[in-house]
Structure formats: C-alpha cells, structure tokens
Scaffold this active site. Sequence first.
Site, PDB file in Angstrom:
ATOM      1  N   GLU A 474       0.831  -1.204   0.000  1.00 57.59           N
ATOM      2  CA  GLU A 474       0.000   0.000   0.000  1.00 57.59           C
ATOM      3  C   GLU A 474       0.865   1.254   0.000  1.00 57.59           C
ATOM      4  O   GLU A 474       0.496   2.271  -0.583  1.00 57.59           O
ATOM      5  CB  GLU A 474      -0.958  -0.013   1.197  1.00 57.59           C
ATOM      6  CG  GLU A 474      -1.963  -1.170   1.182  1.00 57.59           C
ATOM      7  CD  GLU A 474      -2.752  -1.299  -0.119  1.00 57.59           C
ATOM      8  OE1 GLU A 474      -2.992  -0.268  -0.784  1.00 57.59           O
ATOM      9  OE2 GLU A 474      -3.118  -2.433  -0.485  1.00 57.59           O
ATOM     10  N   HIS A 477       1.720   2.157  -3.482  1.00 56.71           N
ATOM     11  CA  HIS A 477       0.637   2.946  -4.086  1.00 56.71           C
ATOM     12  C   HIS A 477       0.698   4.397  -3.593  1.00 56.71           C
ATOM     13  O   HIS A 477       0.496   5.340  -4.362  1.00 56.71           O
ATOM     14  CB  HIS A 477      -0.728   2.380  -3.683  1.00 56.71           C
ATOM     15  CG  HIS A 477      -1.155   1.139  -4.411  1.00 56.71           C
ATOM     16  ND1 HIS A 477      -1.147   1.038  -5.786  1.00 56.71           N
ATOM     17  CD2 HIS A 477      -1.646  -0.035  -3.941  1.00 56.71           C
ATOM     18  CE1 HIS A 477      -1.616  -0.169  -6.120  1.00 56.71           C
ATOM     19  NE2 HIS A 477      -1.915  -0.838  -5.032  1.00 56.71           N
TER      20      HIS A 477
HETATM   21 ZN   LIG Z   1      -2.644  -2.806  -4.774  1.00 56.86          ZN
END
Ligand SMILES: [Zn+2]
Length: 687
Positions: A474, A477
């Site tokens: 994450e 991202h």
């Molecule tokens: Zn992802």
Amino acid sequence: MGGMTAAPSGNPLLGDWSRAFGLPPFGAIRPQQFRPAFEEALSRHQAEVEAIAADPAPASFVNTIEALERSGRLLDRVDSVFSVLAGADTGEAIEAVEREVSPLLARHSNAIYLNRALYARIAALHDRRAGLGLSPEQARTLDRYHTRFVRAGAALEKPAQDRLAAINERLASLGTQFGQNVLADEKAYALVLEEGDLAGLPDFARAAARAAAEERGHQGKYAITLARSSSETFLQFSARRDLREKVFQAWIRRGENGGATDNRALIAEMVALRAERAQLLGFASFADYRLDDQMAKTPANARKLLDEVWGRARAKAEAERDALQGLIAQEGGNFALAPHDWRYYAEKLRKARYDLDEAELKPYLQLDKMIAAAFETARRLFGLTFTPVDVPLYHQDARAYEVKDAEGRHIGLFIGDYFARPSKHSGAWMTSLRKQQKLAGAAPVILNICNFSKPAAGEPALLSFDDARTLFHEFGHALHGLLSNVTYPLLAGTSVPSDFVELPSQLYEHWLEVPEILEKYARHAKTGAPMPKALLDKVLATRTFNQGFATVEYTACALVDLDLHGLREPGALDVGDFERRDLAALQMPAEIVMRHRLPHFQHLFSGGGYAAGYYSYMWSEVLDADAFAAFEEAGNAFDPATAKRLRDTIYSAGNLRDPAEAYKAFRGRLPSVEALLKKRGLTDAAA
Ligand SMILES: [Zn+2]
C-alpha cells in the site's frame, strides 16, 4: 487548496479548508452535512460543465479540456472526504448517505459524459489534435478525455444513451449495497472463546483476540473476527480442528448467508447489466469492453498469462497438498486435508522444514518499525523524508506525516490508518483526500488504510510477514500518489489502467526483503535485538514455500472473474452454481478455496474497479518481477541511476504515457513471464 470562504449555512464541508495542509475540519463534520454538501457541489459542477459546453467561442484546449480539468473542485473535496469515511470509519448514518448519494453521483457523471454539446467540442478538438500545438502532456490529456467520453457512450444515439444512464445508476446502487452487505456480515460475526479454547495460539494471537473481545464488550474472553489478520492467524495456529472449521465457514460464507445481506442476486443483476452496457457500446462482453482500455487490451491476452501460470501452480499445490497429507498421517491423523486445515498444517510443515515459526518471527515485525522501514526505503530510493505532524484526523488511530523531498520542499501529506475496527471495511487500500496537480497547484494528501490487529493497551502492534508485505504494497501505491508530478489532475498518480497500477505497489514489496532493511528495522519488541541472521536467512529461504497454494488461491479468482464477465448473455445467473461449475472446469484442487469467493468479492462488485480486472495483480507482477531485476543487475537494491529512472518513468509519471511505453522507458524492453515464474518458485513442480 483552500481560500474558500465560510458557507452561509455553516456547513464545514462547504467552508474554509485553508488550515493545516488543507485538511478537512474533521472534528466539525457530521454525517447529516454530506447530503446538502453533495447537492451544492453537484449543482456547482453541473453549472461549470454546462457553461463549458455552451461557450459560444470555438472549442480550444484551454476553454474545453483545461476548463473541465479546473471544474468540480468542490465536488472532489466533498466526495474524497466522504469516500474516506465511508471506507474507514463508517456507521449507519454514513451508510444511509452512501445509499442516497451513489445514484446521484452516477446520474451526475451520466449528465457529463452523455452531454452531446460537450462531446462535440472534445471530438472537434480530437480531430484537429495534430494542428493544435499541444505539449505531449496536453495531447495525452485530450486523448484520454476523448477515449473516456467514447467509452462512456457519448457518441451513441439518444435511446442507447438513456438506457446506459439507467444502467449506470442501478449499478452504482448495487455496488454500494454489495459492500455494505459484506461489512454487515463481518460485523455480525465474532467467535467468542474461553481460555481453554486457545490451544496452539501464540501469545500475540491471544493478545489480539483478547483486545477484539474487549472491543465487543466481552471482557476477559477472546474473540476471533472476520478481519483477515484475525481469522487467518487463527486458521494458521489453532489446534482445534472444530473451531478452525467454524471460523473458515464464516469467512467463506460472507455475503452468502441468506436474508437481507445475501449478495448473490445483486451479483447476477450486476453481471447482466455490465454485459448489456458493453453490448450497447459495441463489445461482445464486459471483459472485452473493460480490457480494451487496459495494458492487456484483450481478455485473450490476460487469459494467456493466467493459463501459463495456472497449470504449474496447480501441480505445485498438489505436491504441497500431498506433503501436508503426509504430515497428518505422520501425526496419526486419519482424515483428508480440508480447506480449514491447509494453513495450520502448512505452518507446521514450514516449521519442520525450515525450523521457522511465525510466532518466533512476529515479535521482530513491529508495526512502527515496519512503517519506518517503508519510509527509509523511500528516502534511499527517492530522497523523501517523513515527519510526524499533529493534525486533527477522522480517527485517533490514524497518523499523519509531512513528506518532503531531498531539498526540503513540501511534497505532500501521508496518512496511515493501520488497525482493524468494526467501522472499517475489510482489506487494505490507498486513497487520497487530494490528488497532485500543477494546474491548480495542489500537493497530494494520500492515505493508506489497513486492517492489522490492534494490540491490547500498552502492547506493541506486531505484524505477520504477510501484513508487513501489505504495508509495503500500500505504501508503494502511496508513493505513486505522492511522487506524482503532472499538470492535469486527470493524469495524476494512480490514474492509470488497473493492470499497470499494481506495478508501483508490488514492486515496492521487494524492498521489504532486502536484507539491509530487515537487519535495521526487524527488531525484537521486548529486547530491541535485531533479527538473528539465521532467522532472517530462514525467512528468505521460505519465500517460495506454499506458493502453489497462494498462486492457486489467487489465480482461480482471476480466471473466474474473466469467465463471469466474459459471458455474452448471462441471463438469470445462479451465482453459486456458476462458481461451482467454473471451478470444476478449471480443476480447482478441492482443498483450496478462492481467495475471494464471488458473494464477497469486493474488487469486482463493491464499486467494480477490478471487474474483469482481477488478473491485473498478476499482469503487474510480470512487470514488477522484471523491474526489480533491474536493481539486481545493477548490483544494488538502491542503485541511484536505476532509482532515478524508476521515479521519472513510473512513480512520478501518472498516466503521462501509454503503460507499455512507460515500462519500456524504464527497462528498455517489455518483460517476459520468466521472472514471475522464478519468483513464485513455479519453474519446477516440486513442493
Ligand atoms: Zn494494490
């Protein structure tokens, strides 16, 4: 952002947000303020768009595309705060607003994308694009607008458009209901246990279960919930086969329990509506429609990759199954390995084979240290620093950091919200309160939402290795959002095809396994001692252990998704029957269940961001396995020249370029599947 004066109504959602980093005034926001704020924001955006469409001046890039890019800022603001709360800190009041507002938002989006006068201006510009003197970024923005309008049905006749509009509204409502149903099933379940039921559970799992019971008002008892960290840990360690079966059944039956929260009828309707929409737009199936604008381009291309992996993964999983069955026999068990046994015996086998025990590993994986490790990796790769800042957020467990670059310039704000709670949807995701753009000079505010078990008061939060990988994922991202360096918001950060968007996240996972990161940050929670070299070596040696299982569990989902959304005439689909028959046709091993069964497959149905797109993770994995090899070839996981190229072509580039072009700019060529097969240990069938 900010500078907006206080609204006469006193609604903080419409007021001044110029305080700390332009954050919403969370403390003053009440659920009942959202409906009026959405109405005001929608009508303002509608007026802005109508003015652009009705402009008497001939279409130009500035008066059409740039004007659209400047429009809707209030709506972005209201919608992003709402989305964060609806995902991470929801309740009955927010859920009610969500059900009311989702069809309004769909109607609003229809009114824009099906606006004929507006589309005529975009199409006229697109026809003349070569002569407009646009920069490459402007040309890309215009092209993306044109594609989006065409794919939304802007070029269709009125009756088809009316039908599309109705389908979109209905799909929006169904998607909202789907997610709320899954959450309701998760909230309704807790297996409350006594001390005597905990056989096999290590200390950290007992502590987490005690905290979960306390949160639900069962003082002094232990609760296993349907948060992945809770139920998976239980399945991995509990020696009680009867209780494992109970938890596993509750876990795989989410969305399939009959009654008001059953999702099967919703899925049938969504699949039929998606197929109908695709056909109105000239595609044979929803999968054909969806993949046309992805890096994969066609379902056949996606399928080819999955097929290449599927047979090998199954063979490996079958060998793994035989080894687990052997272990059961060795212990004198006379039962066949069942799905609720797999994780338990895999953990035992891992311990026997590698002398590695997750319970021994876990004290070294403290949440705070793993966050620091993710930050350190970003500093060494991209020169970023993260400083905690004390700003009011929506929940006491969320924490904020100011992000600066190597020259000390403000890059944005990062918010981490890591613990599971009943008000949070399951899973882990990145989202934003504000996207980066230079057009209006906005710095990004990016969030990571996870569902790690919260420790009891005074105890350190400990992660499993999988949790730590999720954290890095994450955070990858998040960096895609934070490092974004584009002018036009349409192209910012993660606004790329979903089969490319997992590259920055999955690639980042590789740095968790870089020895110098673990050596520094994997510290024992009680003693502060670094992880012993022998333990670290064992962790790295087990990387391909149980990968047959993991690959089957995932790939089955991707294949069923493509099959379901590849239906040309789904008709009145019996979802349970479809799932069973499709898995049988795929020869799914009986001891493994899909990672997400259809009735709770939120990637596909809660909104639909990954409908016909679950293959994306594997598509991106082909890219990430090959991309990390660039650092290995340079002989340094932090090689500055490779890191700079990675930042320039991928992490900061948003959707400036076609994904295949972007990848080639980084690596000089497109990847093959070999690096992925090697990474997952699928080049031979031995378990
Ligand atoms: Zn992802």
